[in-house]
Motif scaffolding. Structure first.
Motif, PDB file in Angstrom:
ATOM      1  N   SER A   1       0.834  -1.187   0.000  1.00 22.34           N
ATOM      2  CA  SER A   1       0.000   0.000   0.000  1.00 22.34           C
ATOM      3  C   SER A   1       0.878   1.249   0.000  1.00 22.34           C
ATOM      4  O   SER A   1       1.813   1.359   0.794  1.00 22.34           O
ATOM      5  N   GLY A   2       0.611   2.162  -0.915  1.00 27.48           N
ATOM      6  CA  GLY A   2       1.380   3.403  -0.974  1.00 27.48           C
ATOM      7  C   GLY A   2       2.667   3.285  -1.770  1.00 27.48           C
ATOM      8  O   GLY A   2       3.460   4.222  -1.823  1.00 27.48           O
TER       9      GLY A   2
ATOM     10  N   GLY B   1       2.919   2.910  -5.059  1.00 24.89           N
ATOM     11  CA  GLY B   1       2.854   3.565  -6.364  1.00 24.89           C
ATOM     12  C   GLY B   1       2.104   2.792  -7.439  1.00 24.89           C
ATOM     13  O   GLY B   1       2.290   3.059  -8.625  1.00 24.89           O
ATOM     14  N   LYS B   2       1.230   1.866  -7.045  1.00 23.07           N
ATOM     15  CA  LYS B   2       0.490   1.080  -8.052  1.00 23.07           C
ATOM     16  C   LYS B   2      -0.475   1.987  -8.824  1.00 23.07           C
ATOM     17  O   LYS B   2      -0.492   1.987 -10.048  1.00 23.07           O
ATOM     18  N   THR B   3      -1.268   2.756  -8.076  1.00 26.94           N
ATOM     19  CA  THR B   3      -2.243   3.633  -8.737  1.00 26.94           C
ATOM     20  C   THR B   3      -1.521   4.709  -9.541  1.00 26.94           C
ATOM     21  O   THR B   3      -1.913   5.025 -10.661  1.00 26.94           O
ATOM     22  N   HIS B   4      -0.454   5.255  -8.959  1.00 29.83           N
ATOM     23  CA  HIS B   4       0.358   6.253  -9.665  1.00 29.83           C
ATOM     24  C   HIS B   4       0.807   5.674 -11.013  1.00 29.83           C
ATOM     25  O   HIS B   4       0.784   6.360 -12.035  1.00 29.83           O
TER      26      HIS B   4
ATOM     27  N   TYR C   1      -1.860  10.285 -11.204  1.00 28.85           N
ATOM     28  CA  TYR C   1      -2.615  11.287 -10.432  1.00 28.85           C
ATOM     29  C   TYR C   1      -2.686  12.631 -11.134  1.00 28.85           C
ATOM     30  O   TYR C   1      -3.396  13.516 -10.700  1.00 28.85           O
TER      31      TYR C   1
ATOM     32  N   HIS D   1      -1.157   3.740   4.025  1.00 30.83           N
ATOM     33  CA  HIS D   1      -1.710   4.665   3.052  1.00 30.83           C
ATOM     34  C   HIS D   1      -3.215   4.632   3.158  1.00 30.83           C
ATOM     35  O   HIS D   1      -3.818   3.573   3.103  1.00 30.83           O
TER      36      HIS D   1
ATOM     37  N   GLU E   1      -5.603   5.230   1.229  1.00 30.23           N
ATOM     38  CA  GLU E   1      -6.405   4.668   0.145  1.00 30.23           C
ATOM     39  C   GLU E   1      -5.997   3.243  -0.192  1.00 30.23           C
ATOM     40  O   GLU E   1      -6.115   2.791  -1.321  1.00 30.23           O
ATOM     41  N   SER E   2      -5.537   2.545   0.802  1.00 23.80           N
ATOM     42  CA  SER E   2      -5.091   1.172   0.565  1.00 23.80           C
ATOM     43  C   SER E   2      -6.235   0.329   0.017  1.00 23.80           C
ATOM     44  O   SER E   2      -7.359   0.433   0.458  1.00 23.80           O
TER      45      SER E   2
HETATM   46  N1  LIG Z   1       7.031   6.841  -9.106  1.00 21.02           N
HETATM   47  C1  LIG Z   1       6.475   7.828  -8.388  1.00 21.02           C
HETATM   48  N2  LIG Z   1       6.836   9.102  -8.564  1.00 21.02           N
HETATM   49  C2  LIG Z   1       6.274  10.077  -7.843  1.00 21.02           C
HETATM   50  N3  LIG Z   1       5.310   9.895  -6.890  1.00 21.02           N
HETATM   51  C3  LIG Z   1       4.915   8.646  -6.678  1.00 21.02           C
HETATM   52  C4  LIG Z   1       5.460   7.540  -7.402  1.00 21.02           C
HETATM   53  N4  LIG Z   1       4.875   6.414  -6.967  1.00 21.02           N
HETATM   54  C5  LIG Z   1       3.988   6.798  -6.023  1.00 21.02           C
HETATM   55  N5  LIG Z   1       4.025   8.123  -5.844  1.00 21.02           N
HETATM   56  C6  LIG Z   1       3.192   8.883  -4.896  1.00 21.02           C
HETATM   57  O1  LIG Z   1       3.086   8.099  -3.708  1.00 21.02           O
HETATM   58  C7  LIG Z   1       1.763   8.142  -3.186  1.00 21.02           C
HETATM   59  C8  LIG Z   1       1.187   6.731  -3.076  1.00 21.02           C
HETATM   60  O2  LIG Z   1       1.096   6.144  -4.357  1.00 21.02           O
HETATM   61  P1  LIG Z   1      -0.146   5.276  -4.842  1.00 21.02           P
HETATM   62  O3  LIG Z   1      -1.430   5.898  -4.403  1.00 21.02           O
HETATM   63  O4  LIG Z   1       0.023   5.079  -6.299  1.00 21.02           O
HETATM   64  O5  LIG Z   1       0.091   3.938  -4.046  1.00 21.02           O
HETATM   65  P2  LIG Z   1      -0.703   2.539  -4.179  1.00 21.02           P
HETATM   66  O6  LIG Z   1       0.336   1.503  -4.277  1.00 21.02           O
HETATM   67  O7  LIG Z   1      -1.699   2.616  -5.263  1.00 21.02           O
HETATM   68  O8  LIG Z   1      -1.403   2.441  -2.782  1.00 21.02           O
HETATM   69  P3  LIG Z   1      -2.764   1.659  -2.388  1.00 21.02           P
HETATM   70  O9  LIG Z   1      -2.531   0.215  -2.656  1.00 21.02           O
HETATM   71  O10 LIG Z   1      -2.889   1.949  -0.930  1.00 21.02           O
HETATM   72  O11 LIG Z   1      -3.853   2.260  -3.203  1.00 21.02           O
HETATM   73  C9  LIG Z   1       0.958   9.005  -4.140  1.00 21.02           C
HETATM   74  O12 LIG Z   1       0.909  10.334  -3.598  1.00 21.02           O
HETATM   75  C10 LIG Z   1       1.776   9.012  -5.400  1.00 21.02           C
HETATM   76  O13 LIG Z   1       1.586  10.175  -6.167  1.00 21.02           O
END
Ligand SMILES: Nc1ncnc2c1ncn2[C@@H]1O[C@H](COP(=O)(O)OP(=O)(O)OP(=O)(O)O)[C@@H](O)[C@H]1O
Length: 462
Positions: A102-103, A105-108, A113, A238, A240-241
């Motif tokens: 979680s957090g 960067g999968k959604t990123h 974003y 995070h 929004e996990s």
């Molecule tokens: N490669 C990157 N460069 C810049 N910012 C990043 C990168 N990866 C992630 N972030 C930032 O880190 C934060 C968490 O990323 P993200 O929401 O994509 O995580 P996630 O893996 O989707 O988490 P979850 O599983 O909880 O939804 C966001 O604010 C995102 O913009």
């Protein structure tokens, strides 16, 4: 090198480090280096001393590419997804899995974003942009096509968005409708919503909603609405996990194919009451045909004559409706045959896998997860089972096994057609990881799983 395994041309594994987030800026970074072999890379990590963690860890030569923290989404897209567009345009399926805690960067990575800046556009949105460009060219070339979905044959993109929550699929384009994941008598996986009984007695069971889109703007707006519906849970890392696997599909379609598929649903809904009537008539006619003697034995009822004509009429009506259904199914097949371009049915599939904090390998004590409720622990066990099942499916596909264990979990059942459709296509996993020492256990867990998957995807390949 003895531990070097070549990457399959059908399955690839990538690593993406994200930058430290503002609230991690004061924490130390995990020590890391990359060794390059012919076409693969291994990662070596060194950690601060910790009771439950090794001091160092080195992966196999498992990874096609390692993207450092400075890499933008556009570079990841060009390295991972863009080369697969020709396969999709040839009608194959290309699957992309994002996996990380979680957090991480999968959604990123998948959605992004900041969609205003091209470099930040997520992989899925960049893929849809390139797909629309390619389809627009074909629509114009094939003559008459306006690219605006006005012609039966104009190519567009159908988008589906759903989650796997435990054993159910949840349709984010249909108000979070819960759908069952089942294997049909044809061996195919069917994802179907609740049974609706219509006024005229027809019974309809809807599949996952596919929104046909003619433009990228239309697709983005549908996607935004669907993503709003994504369930979010609490997380120590995070807010929004997600505890679910989210699946986003872009399929090349035309109006003729969508109409033909709708006709199949319509014919199925007509067949259900007719089939039920035939069964009821059969039971009614046979119900009084036998009577029980005082000794408890059954014997023919001399006062009752079975109305075979009534049974035959009901059966004939049923077989007429079965034929209508078969014709409708054949019309779907015909759409593919008659399409002037091989891209019809080609798919990009993006899977945002549930957080790696749930992955436990054997008695791995290095993974110290966040405090969880019993419901969350149960979800965690299911997620872990899904991840193992996915690895085994990847291994069986790489070995070209006749029997692939899709049935092992709802996730792999749902991915069945995508994996089979990826013959001629490609599957790739992107491991998203944080460089922060505070996330070292989760990062290690992600890379260990990715390493296992890469090994599974490389078996049997030279
Ligand atoms: N490669 C990157 N460069 C810049 N910012 C990043 C990168 N990866 C992630 N972030 C930032 O880190 C934060 C968490 O990323 P993200 O929401 O994509 O995580 P996630 O893996 O989707 O988490 P979850 O599983 O909880 O939804 C966001 O604010 C995102 O913009």
């Amino acid at each position: 090198m003895s531990h070097q395994h070549s990457q399959s041309s059908h399955f690839k594994t990538y690593v993406r480090w994200r930058p430290l987030s503002p609230n991690e800026s004061s924490t130390a970074e995990i020590g890391r280096s990359v060794d390059q072999y012919e076409s693969t890379h291994s990662i070596s990590l060194s950690f601060e001393p910790h009771l439950y963690r090794p001091r160092t860890w080195k992966s196999g030569a498992s990874f096609t590419e390692v993207f450092e923290a400075g890499a933008m989404n556009s570079s990841v897209f060009e390295g991972v997804v863009a080369p697969t567009l020709p396969r999709v345009m040839d009608g194959a399926t290309c699957n992309f899995f994002a996996y990380g805690h979680s957090g991480s960067g999968k959604t990123h990575t998948i959605i992004g974003y900041n969609n205003e800046v091209d470099e930040q556009l997520g992989l899925a949105l960049s893929a849809s942009r390139d797909l629309f460009r390619a389809l627009d060219e074909i629509n114009i070339k094939l003559g008459g096509g306006t690219g605006q979905g006005n012609s039966e044959q104009d190519l567009g993109v159908a988008v589906r968005l759903y989650e796997i929550r435990g054993k159910l699929a949840v349709d984010l384009f249909n108000n979070n409708a819960e759908c069952h994941v089942r294997e049909g008598p044809d061996g195919q996986t069917h994802i179907r919503g609740k049974t609706e009984v219509l006024e005229d007695g027809k019974v309809r069971v809807r599949p996952i909603v596919a929104h046909p889109c003619c433009t990228i703007e239309e697709l983005h707006s549908k996607l935004r609405a669907g993503l709003e519906m994504r369930k979010t849970g609490s997380s120590s890392v995070h807010d929004e996990s997600s505890r679910t696997h989210a699946i986003l599909e872009f399929e090349v379609v035309n109006k003729a194919l969508l109409d033909a598929r709708d006709a199949v649903i319509e014919r199925e809904s007509e067949l259900v009451p007719v089939g039920k009537r035939a069964t009821d008539v059969h039971l009614e006619e046979h119900k009084n045909a036998y009577i029980q003697t005082p000794e408890g034995k059954y014997t023919r009822n001399p006062d009752h004559t079975i109305n075979q004509g009534r049974i035959d009429a009901a059966e004939a009506e049923k077989s007429e409706y079965e034929t209508r259904l078969q014709l409708a199914e054949a019309a779907v097949v015909e759409c593919f045959k008659s399409c002037q371009h091989s891209c019809l049915g080609g798919k990009f599939v993006f899977v945002d896998l549930a957080g790696s904090e749930y992955f436990v390998q054997g008695n791995d004590a290095s993974v110290v997860g966040p405090k969880q409720t019993s419901q969350e622990r149960q979800q965690g066990r299911q997620i872990n089972a899904d991840l193992f099942a996915l690895k085994e499916v990847i291994r069986a596909c790489a070995l070209n096994h006749a029997r692939i264990p899709f049935r092992s979990s709802p996730l792999t059942m749902v991915l069945r057609s995508h994996f089979l459709g990826s013959r001629g296509g490609l599957s790739a996993m992107i491991l998203t990881v944080s460089p922060s020492e505070a996330q070292a256990s989760a990062t290690l867990s992600t890379l260990k799983y990715g390493n296992l998957v890469a090994v599974a995807g490389a078996v049997g390949k030279k």
